[in-house]
Scaffold this active site. Sequence first.
Site, short mmCIF file in Angstrom:
data_model
loop_
_atom_site.label_atom_id
_atom_site.label_comp_id
_atom_site.label_asym_id
_atom_site.label_seq_id
_atom_site.Cartn_x
_atom_site.Cartn_y
_atom_site.Cartn_z
N ARG A 138 33.19 4.64 88.38
CA ARG A 138 34.65 4.55 88.26
C ARG A 138 35.23 5.88 87.78
O ARG A 138 35.85 6.60 88.54
CB ARG A 138 35.03 3.39 87.31
CG ARG A 138 36.49 2.94 87.41
CD ARG A 138 37.44 3.79 86.59
NE ARG A 138 37.12 3.80 85.17
CZ ARG A 138 37.72 4.61 84.31
NH1 ARG A 138 38.65 5.46 84.71
NH2 ARG A 138 37.36 4.61 83.03
N ASP A 139 34.99 6.22 86.54
CA ASP A 139 35.54 7.44 85.98
C ASP A 139 34.97 8.67 86.68
O ASP A 139 35.67 9.68 86.85
CB ASP A 139 35.24 7.48 84.48
CG ASP A 139 35.98 8.58 83.74
OD1 ASP A 139 36.96 9.11 84.29
OD2 ASP A 139 35.58 8.91 82.62
N HIS B 162 33.26 8.27 73.97
CA HIS B 162 33.37 8.76 75.34
C HIS B 162 33.70 10.25 75.27
O HIS B 162 34.85 10.63 75.10
CB HIS B 162 34.47 7.99 76.06
CG HIS B 162 34.62 8.31 77.51
ND1 HIS B 162 34.46 7.37 78.51
CD2 HIS B 162 34.93 9.46 78.15
CE1 HIS B 162 34.66 7.94 79.69
NE2 HIS B 162 34.96 9.21 79.48
N HIS C 72 33.64 14.26 76.66
CA HIS C 72 33.56 15.20 77.77
C HIS C 72 32.92 16.49 77.27
O HIS C 72 32.98 16.80 76.08
CB HIS C 72 34.96 15.48 78.33
CG HIS C 72 35.51 14.35 79.15
ND1 HIS C 72 36.30 14.53 80.26
CD2 HIS C 72 35.37 13.00 79.04
CE1 HIS C 72 36.64 13.37 80.78
NE2 HIS C 72 36.08 12.41 80.06
N CYS D 144 39.47 13.90 84.52
CA CYS D 144 40.64 13.04 84.40
C CYS D 144 41.71 13.58 85.32
O CYS D 144 42.12 14.74 85.18
CB CYS D 144 41.15 13.01 82.96
SG CYS D 144 42.67 12.04 82.78
N ASN E 264 32.32 14.39 82.40
CA ASN E 264 31.81 13.52 81.35
C ASN E 264 30.43 13.96 80.91
O ASN E 264 29.73 14.70 81.60
CB ASN E 264 31.70 12.08 81.89
CG ASN E 264 33.03 11.43 82.14
OD1 ASN E 264 33.79 11.19 81.21
ND2 ASN E 264 33.31 11.12 83.39
#
Length: 313
Positions: free
Chosen positions: A28-29, A221, A223, A254, A263
Amino acid sequence: MTTSRTLPMTVPAQDLPARVRIHEVGARDGLQNEKAVVPTEVKAEFIHRLAASGLTTIEATSFVHPKWVPQLADAEDLFPRLAGIEGVALPVLVPNERGLDRALALGARRIAVFGSATETFAARNLNRTVDESLAMFEPVVARAKADKVHVRGYLSMCFGDPWEGPVPVHQVVRVAKALMDLGCDELSLGDTIGVATPGHVQTLLAELNEEGVPTDTIGVHFHDTYGQALSNTLAALQHGVTTVDASAGGLGGCPYAKSATGNLATEDLVWMLQGLGIETGVDLDALAATSVWLAEQLGRPSPSRTVRALSVR
């Protein structure tokens, strides 16, 4: 790629969790920032391969309007293709009640809402103020909980914002507490532009605890914009966090924050955790092979250092 390794050597450190649950966000991300549309069958195969590697939580897709994230416009087509995956949680992102309707209609049992700790990002990502976005999430969370659906609350810009700069810890705590007070089961703290450092991480976690948000409900989460993702993860583990978000192959960023790079790579995380003797249930070789396969589909090498290193062994 070799399938038998003696490295990393396992040398446990004191006061760390025995096991970490990896919340895999690559499908997804990771993929949502890809400019070229990835075929639905490739996404489905990617998720099946991730599950086969031992990952037990794989964020599958997002039920946002296709106008905003065209890459994930195939959610209704993709999600049914995952029905045969056993023993794996498949959360999906929902922005509002319409997204929740779509997710529930397909049988989703874990959802996530996505908030912001800063006003500028809330305006750019959700076209609302922070408080207006919380009000939008309230019926989503209430309906999900009434249906016994697990709810994760994402909070972005927890450590810095490209427009507003440093984000005060008390500001992050206020919004995080508000998300949890809505009824979220879990909170994911997002370092959206990768500017966190270990002391900042531990201070935020401590202040959340003081405000009644327990560590066992918190995920992190990170980065890797400034190469700090693993050091920040270790700081979170030292505080007792046992849920870490990561993206296979280091995919992602993002689309609404241009300074947000990839990520934390799941393979890099697993390598560190294996060296620390922390269980994940993940077969690192199978996971790295999956990222190599996906990189071939995308037409470029994986950014993960561990994937690259294992590929030449």
